[in-house]
Design a protein around this motif. Sequence first.
Motif, short mmCIF file in Angstrom:
data_model
loop_
_atom_site.label_atom_id
_atom_site.label_comp_id
_atom_site.label_asym_id
_atom_site.label_seq_id
_atom_site.Cartn_x
_atom_site.Cartn_y
_atom_site.Cartn_z
N PHE A 93 0.85 -1.19 0.00
CA PHE A 93 0.00 0.00 0.00
C PHE A 93 0.89 1.24 0.00
CE2 PHE A 93 -2.63 -3.28 1.97
CZ PHE A 93 -3.80 -3.15 1.23
N HIS A 94 0.44 2.26 -0.73
CA HIS A 94 1.17 3.53 -0.79
C HIS A 94 0.37 4.57 0.00
CE1 HIS A 94 2.73 1.30 -4.25
NE2 HIS A 94 3.85 1.98 -4.04
N ALA A 135 2.16 -5.17 2.93
CA ALA A 135 1.26 -6.00 3.75
C ALA A 135 1.44 -7.48 3.50
CB ALA A 135 -0.19 -5.60 3.48
N ALA A 136 1.97 -7.83 2.33
CA ALA A 136 2.24 -9.24 2.02
C ALA A 136 3.53 -9.32 1.22
CB ALA A 136 1.09 -9.85 1.22
N LYS A 137 4.45 -10.16 1.69
CA LYS A 137 5.76 -10.26 1.06
C LYS A 137 6.07 -11.73 0.75
CE LYS A 137 7.74 -7.86 4.46
NZ LYS A 137 8.76 -7.10 5.24
N GLY A 138 5.53 -12.21 -0.38
CA GLY A 138 5.83 -13.56 -0.81
C GLY A 138 5.11 -14.65 -0.03
N ILE A 139 3.84 -14.43 0.26
CA ILE A 139 3.07 -15.41 1.04
C ILE A 139 2.56 -16.54 0.15
CG2 ILE A 139 0.90 -15.74 2.31
CD1 ILE A 139 1.38 -13.11 3.68
N SER A 140 2.73 -17.78 0.63
CA SER A 140 2.25 -18.97 -0.08
C SER A 140 1.66 -19.95 0.94
CB SER A 140 3.37 -19.66 -0.84
OG SER A 140 3.94 -18.82 -1.82
N HIS A 192 3.92 -12.44 10.24
CA HIS A 192 4.64 -11.37 10.93
C HIS A 192 5.33 -10.50 9.90
CE1 HIS A 192 6.73 -9.26 14.06
NE2 HIS A 192 7.92 -9.62 13.60
N GLU A 193 4.98 -9.21 9.92
CA GLU A 193 5.57 -8.23 8.99
C GLU A 193 5.44 -8.68 7.53
OE1 GLU A 193 9.53 -7.54 10.39
OE2 GLU A 193 8.86 -6.34 12.11
N GLY A 194 4.24 -9.20 7.20
CA GLY A 194 3.94 -9.54 5.81
C GLY A 194 4.45 -10.89 5.34
N LYS A 195 5.08 -11.66 6.23
CA LYS A 195 5.61 -12.98 5.85
C LYS A 195 5.07 -14.05 6.79
CE LYS A 195 10.05 -11.31 4.00
NZ LYS A 195 11.52 -11.42 4.11
N ILE A 196 5.04 -15.29 6.30
CA ILE A 196 4.66 -16.40 7.16
C ILE A 196 5.84 -16.76 8.04
CG2 ILE A 196 4.02 -18.84 7.24
CD1 ILE A 196 2.35 -18.42 4.75
N LEU A 197 5.66 -16.58 9.34
CA LEU A 197 6.73 -16.85 10.30
C LEU A 197 6.70 -18.30 10.75
CD1 LEU A 197 9.00 -15.47 11.98
CD2 LEU A 197 7.30 -15.10 13.77
N ILE A 204 -3.14 -15.96 12.27
CA ILE A 204 -2.92 -15.10 13.43
C ILE A 204 -1.71 -14.21 13.19
CG2 ILE A 204 -3.99 -16.71 15.05
CD1 ILE A 204 -1.24 -17.65 15.90
N GLY A 205 -1.59 -13.19 14.03
CA GLY A 205 -0.47 -12.26 13.93
C GLY A 205 -0.81 -10.97 14.63
N ARG A 206 0.20 -10.16 14.88
CA ARG A 206 -0.01 -8.88 15.56
C ARG A 206 -0.73 -7.91 14.62
NH1 ARG A 206 4.80 -6.28 18.38
NH2 ARG A 206 3.14 -5.60 19.78
N ASN A 207 -1.32 -6.86 15.19
CA ASN A 207 -2.02 -5.86 14.39
C ASN A 207 -1.08 -5.27 13.34
OD1 ASN A 207 -4.44 -6.10 15.79
ND2 ASN A 207 -3.91 -4.51 17.27
N GLY A 208 -1.59 -5.18 12.10
CA GLY A 208 -0.80 -4.61 11.02
C GLY A 208 0.12 -5.58 10.31
N CYS A 209 0.01 -6.88 10.65
CA CYS A 209 0.94 -7.85 10.03
C CYS A 209 0.49 -8.28 8.64
CB CYS A 209 1.07 -9.08 10.93
SG CYS A 209 -0.39 -10.14 10.94
#
Length: 409
Positions: free
Chosen positions: A16-17, A44-49, A223-228, A61-66
């Motif tokens: 998002f910009h 908001a999403a960095k290479g999620i699969s 977490h931070e746009g990635k699957i942790l 699940i994840g923290r707010n804004g993840c």
Amino acid sequence: MSKEIVVKVENVYKTFHIPHERNSSLKATVLNIFKRKTYTEFPAAKGISFEVREGEFLGIIGRNGCGKSTMLKMLAGIYMPDKGKITVKGRLSPFLELGVGFNPDLTARENVYLNGTILGLNRKEINAKYNDIVDFAELEEFMDQKLKNFSSGMQVRLAFSVAIQAHADILLIDEVLAVGDSNFQKKCNDVFRRLKVEGKTIIFVSHSMEAIKNFCDRVILIHEGKILSEGNPEKVAYQYERLNLEGANSQLQADTDNQWGDRRVEISSFRFLVDGKENIFAKTGDHVAIEVDYKNNQNHSVITNFSIGIYNEGNKCFDASTYFSKPFVVEASAKGKIIFNITGLALLSNSYIAKVNKYNIDLMLFGKEPGEVYHVWKNAFTFMIKNDEKAIRATGIVNLDYNYEIKPQ
């Protein structure tokens, strides 16, 4: 034989910009028409699969804004990914954030027909299900009022009541348990159990780890746009709680508003140790130590007292102080360490009222009398009690050493 994959997310990116300046009027828009616009990028999403199979109850699940809610909106087709591919087989019924699919200027009755139509129901089907929708939402006397006059809880009840009536193969549910009273949450839980028995595919976003562990077959931690992490609900929920607690403690320790005093003697740092190692989780019965580093900012010796308080949701569970035993003297410009040992932690992870397992620690240094405050550190640290429910057969706040005997007459 494994069931068919009905949702497939492949290497998805979404950014998002966010503009640095917003034009709030026509005049501002005209004056700034040639001004170069600057933005902050929020990935908001960095290479999620991931994949979801038919009949699976997947938790996210994840923290707010993840990026949890963004992921659900991409699955629902509200947002398009910047890169990557999403494949969905079957009809979706999305229950997303408050207001999606509703018009605040229409009545609740009109919104039932509007939202039901969006979810694929025809008028005849909505007529047949209308009473069930209203009964579940418990809003019969309010159905002719405009939705903008409803509380957030009333809107959630109505939206969820419509969403579960849709002929959907896959349900997307975002934080339905965050708003609403305990009676409505119980009804939601009953619906989840029924849908699970019926073999519906559900993708569920929640901050309620109890619900995640009770209903989900598998959990993804973002977490931070990635699957942790991904896998067993109990293990992934534990990782989330640790991540959440570490973040909360970092904020607490950076916050200067929760500290005060004249700093003649001050707390420079502290550590929470469980069986000799730094941790944020403890079990009932553990040996716990709170190590507090202090320093004297005066060029003369100072009589000092130390106190520690442990609180649970604002309720004092424990308080101890050298004031009731013996104060100590801190020499001029000296540094030192206080080690407060609890040989058998008697706190529990449950109460009869709620799943209460977080405890806050307050620290204080003061002079001869409590009113002579050197340094107070309110909510300095939060720790969590994590017990094996089978090992501790008690609920409440404090674990008492007890036994009982039965003597028939």
